[in-house]
Design an enzyme around this catalytic site. Structure first.
Site, mmCIF file in Angstrom:
data_model
loop_
_atom_site.group_PDB
_atom_site.id
_atom_site.type_symbol
_atom_site.label_atom_id
_atom_site.label_comp_id
_atom_site.label_asym_id
_atom_site.label_seq_id
_atom_site.Cartn_x
_atom_site.Cartn_y
_atom_site.Cartn_z
ATOM 1 N N GLY A 14 0.852 -1.201 0.000
ATOM 2 C CA GLY A 14 0.000 0.000 0.000
ATOM 3 C C GLY A 14 0.880 1.241 0.000
ATOM 4 N N ALA A 15 2.105 1.074 -0.554
ATOM 5 C CA ALA A 15 3.162 2.099 -0.454
ATOM 6 C C ALA A 15 2.819 3.416 -1.156
ATOM 7 C CB ALA A 15 4.467 1.535 -1.018
ATOM 8 N N GLY A 17 -0.173 4.782 -1.072
ATOM 9 C CA GLY A 17 -1.321 5.399 -0.390
ATOM 10 C C GLY A 17 -0.883 6.451 0.617
ATOM 11 N N THR A 105 -7.480 -1.219 8.657
ATOM 12 C CA THR A 105 -8.643 -1.497 9.514
ATOM 13 C C THR A 105 -9.776 -2.103 8.684
ATOM 14 O OG1 THR A 105 -9.383 0.763 9.189
ATOM 15 C CG2 THR A 105 -8.103 0.310 11.182
ATOM 16 N N ASN A 131 -4.943 1.368 15.690
ATOM 17 C CA ASN A 131 -4.462 2.745 15.819
ATOM 18 C C ASN A 131 -3.049 2.734 16.381
ATOM 19 O OD1 ASN A 131 -4.161 5.555 16.332
ATOM 20 N ND2 ASN A 131 -6.385 5.724 16.281
ATOM 21 N N HIS A 159 -13.454 11.044 10.611
ATOM 22 C CA HIS A 159 -12.329 10.745 9.720
ATOM 23 C C HIS A 159 -12.501 11.459 8.383
ATOM 24 C CE1 HIS A 159 -11.560 7.458 12.577
ATOM 25 N NE2 HIS A 159 -10.336 7.420 12.069
ATOM 26 N N LYS A 163 -12.065 7.506 3.751
ATOM 27 C CA LYS A 163 -11.973 6.283 4.556
ATOM 28 C C LYS A 163 -13.043 5.287 4.108
ATOM 29 C CE LYS A 163 -11.758 4.676 9.354
ATOM 30 N NZ LYS A 163 -10.588 3.808 9.115
HETATM 31 P P1 NAD Z 1 -5.181 4.882 0.846
HETATM 32 O O1 NAD Z 1 -6.377 4.587 0.002
HETATM 33 O O2 NAD Z 1 -4.563 6.235 0.745
HETATM 34 O O3 NAD Z 1 -4.029 3.797 0.546
HETATM 35 C C1 NAD Z 1 -4.259 2.442 0.352
HETATM 36 C C2 NAD Z 1 -3.286 1.976 -0.728
HETATM 37 O O4 NAD Z 1 -3.335 0.558 -0.801
HETATM 38 C C3 NAD Z 1 -3.642 2.507 -2.127
HETATM 39 O O5 NAD Z 1 -2.508 3.137 -2.705
HETATM 40 C C4 NAD Z 1 -4.050 1.255 -2.893
HETATM 41 O O6 NAD Z 1 -3.698 1.311 -4.258
HETATM 42 C C5 NAD Z 1 -3.241 0.202 -2.173
HETATM 43 N N1 NAD Z 1 -3.751 -1.164 -2.313
HETATM 44 C C6 NAD Z 1 -5.024 -1.594 -2.348
HETATM 45 N N2 NAD Z 1 -5.064 -2.939 -2.453
HETATM 46 C C7 NAD Z 1 -3.780 -3.350 -2.492
HETATM 47 C C8 NAD Z 1 -3.162 -4.635 -2.591
HETATM 48 N N3 NAD Z 1 -3.891 -5.756 -2.684
HETATM 49 N N4 NAD Z 1 -1.810 -4.706 -2.601
HETATM 50 C C9 NAD Z 1 -1.069 -3.578 -2.523
HETATM 51 N N5 NAD Z 1 -1.593 -2.329 -2.407
HETATM 52 C C10 NAD Z 1 -2.930 -2.233 -2.411
HETATM 53 O O7 NAD Z 1 -5.608 4.572 2.347
HETATM 54 P P2 NAD Z 1 -4.913 5.117 3.690
HETATM 55 O O8 NAD Z 1 -5.576 6.374 4.116
HETATM 56 O O9 NAD Z 1 -3.439 5.070 3.529
HETATM 57 O O10 NAD Z 1 -5.380 3.987 4.731
HETATM 58 C C11 NAD Z 1 -5.002 2.645 4.563
HETATM 59 C C12 NAD Z 1 -5.562 1.825 5.710
HETATM 60 O O11 NAD Z 1 -4.904 2.193 6.927
HETATM 61 C C13 NAD Z 1 -7.063 1.994 5.972
HETATM 62 O O12 NAD Z 1 -7.617 0.756 6.328
HETATM 63 C C14 NAD Z 1 -7.099 2.949 7.157
HETATM 64 O O13 NAD Z 1 -8.275 2.816 7.927
HETATM 65 C C15 NAD Z 1 -5.900 2.459 7.911
HETATM 66 N N6 NAD Z 1 -5.314 3.389 8.894
HETATM 67 C C16 NAD Z 1 -4.822 2.827 10.014
HETATM 68 C C17 NAD Z 1 -4.180 3.616 10.943
HETATM 69 C C18 NAD Z 1 -3.585 2.948 12.168
HETATM 70 O O14 NAD Z 1 -3.019 3.637 13.024
HETATM 71 N N7 NAD Z 1 -3.687 1.631 12.272
HETATM 72 C C19 NAD Z 1 -4.054 4.981 10.752
HETATM 73 C C20 NAD Z 1 -4.580 5.539 9.582
HETATM 74 C C21 NAD Z 1 -5.191 4.731 8.639
#
Ligand code: NAD
Length: 272
Positions: A14-15, A17, A105, A131, A159, A163
């Site tokens: 997800g690099a 994102g 999540t 989180n 959020h 999301k």
């Molecule tokens: P985002 O949409 O900006 O990024 C997600 C990325 O994952 C995208 O670039 C997408 O192309 C990529 N992706 C999708 N499927 C994939 C796969 N099978 N293989 C590789 N890459 C893939 O989302 P974000 O805002 O970065 O959030 C990502 C997740 O992190 C969400 O579930 C969010 O709720 C969660 N989050 C968790 C925390 C925490 O502290 N745990 C904090 C913020 C966000």
């Protein structure tokens, strides 16, 4: 499982994102870690350092997780993808002997339980944290303490509008902790969460209402409001930038190296 080397080799899934880019920036600057691979469905072939704004790192974005794990031999895979991709990514990593650190999540509880079993069976550590911000972890801890004194509570989580999941993983985890503290917890399954018609949110065990607000301009925020006789108690946490999660991610990357099973919740790494 890969041996414990002095430099922890990290692949980010997800690099491209929002969170993934923040992890790329953090890992590329962190002593004792090396970013060795970047996986995403977008920006294929692009240098992930350029994408993240830190300049070329020589690590190109690929959509082939399995291939990247084989060619880069990482110690840890950090996953910030989507609720529908995360479990398969984690299984792929575990089977390759690579320790998943999962921030994504909205994972199905059955998948989470399955990953726990696989992690223990293969003796490859896993960390899952809804989180990674220390302030949010403390908010959950304080909510757990207050729950015994205030039976009535509602959660408002706010959020950014991109999301995908609602209620948020943090809100569900908070409700779970409150419910456990009060003794009305039934089961940690998605069926315990009912979406209420006309609003975004849900209702957890013990009737804990969760209100989900999605607006541009927000990052990640939560209020836990307890009501009692003639008084209320409000706990609030705000992540005003995604940097707030990075200390927890770095800590989890270090700590997962010493695990041989799954740990859920950053609190179980810092309040032992
Ligand atoms: P985002 O949409 O900006 O990024 C997600 C990325 O994952 C995208 O670039 C997408 O192309 C990529 N992706 C999708 N499927 C994939 C796969 N099978 N293989 C590789 N890459 C893939 O989302 P974000 O805002 O970065 O959030 C990502 C997740 O992190 C969400 O579930 C969010 O709720 C969660 N989050 C968790 C925390 C925490 O502290 N745990 C904090 C913020 C966000």
């Amino acid at each position: 499982m890969k041996g414990v080397s002095t430099i922890i080799r990290v692949v980010v899934c997800g690099a491209a994102g929002r969170m993934g880019s923040e992890v790329v920036r953090t890992v590329s600057r962190e002593d004792g870690m090396e970013l060795v691979g970047a996986v995403d469905r977008h920006n294929l072939g692009v240098d992930v350092g350029v994408l993240a704004g830190v300049g070329p790192l020589g690590v190109m974005v690929s959509d082939d997780l399995e291939g990247v794990l084989v060619s880069t031999q990482p110690d840890v895979m950090v996953d910030f993808t989507t609720p529908t991709s995360v479990a398969a990514n984690a299984r792929t990593a575990l089977r390759a002997g690579v320790r998943p650190v999962i921030g994504t999540t909205g994972m199905d509880p059955n998948d989470l339980a399955d990953l726990g079993r696989l992690s223990a069976e293969l003796r490859v550590g896993t960390v899952v944290a809804p989180n990674f911000a220390i302030g949010a972890v403390l908010m959950m801890k304080f909510a757990e303490m207050a729950a015994k004194f205030f039976p009535a509570v509602e959660i408002i989580e706010l959020h950014h509008d991109q999301k995908l999941d609602a209620p948020s993983g943090t809100a569900l985890r908070t409700a779970e902790k409150i419910s456990l503290a009060r003794g009305d917890y039934r089961q940690n399954t998605r069926s315990a969460v009912a979406t209420l018609e006309g609003v975004r949110g849900g209702c957890y065990d013990g009737g804990i209402r969760i209100h989900s607000v999605r607006l541009p301009g927000l990052v990640a925020h939560q209020e836990v409001i307890f009501g009692g006789l003639g008084q209320t108690l409000t706990l609030r946490h705000d992540s005003i930038s995604r940097e707030s999660f990075m200390h927890g991610v770095v800590l989890a990357i270090h700590r997962v190296m010493g695990l041989e099973e799954m740990v859920v919740g950053l609190e179980n790494l810092i309040f032992e």
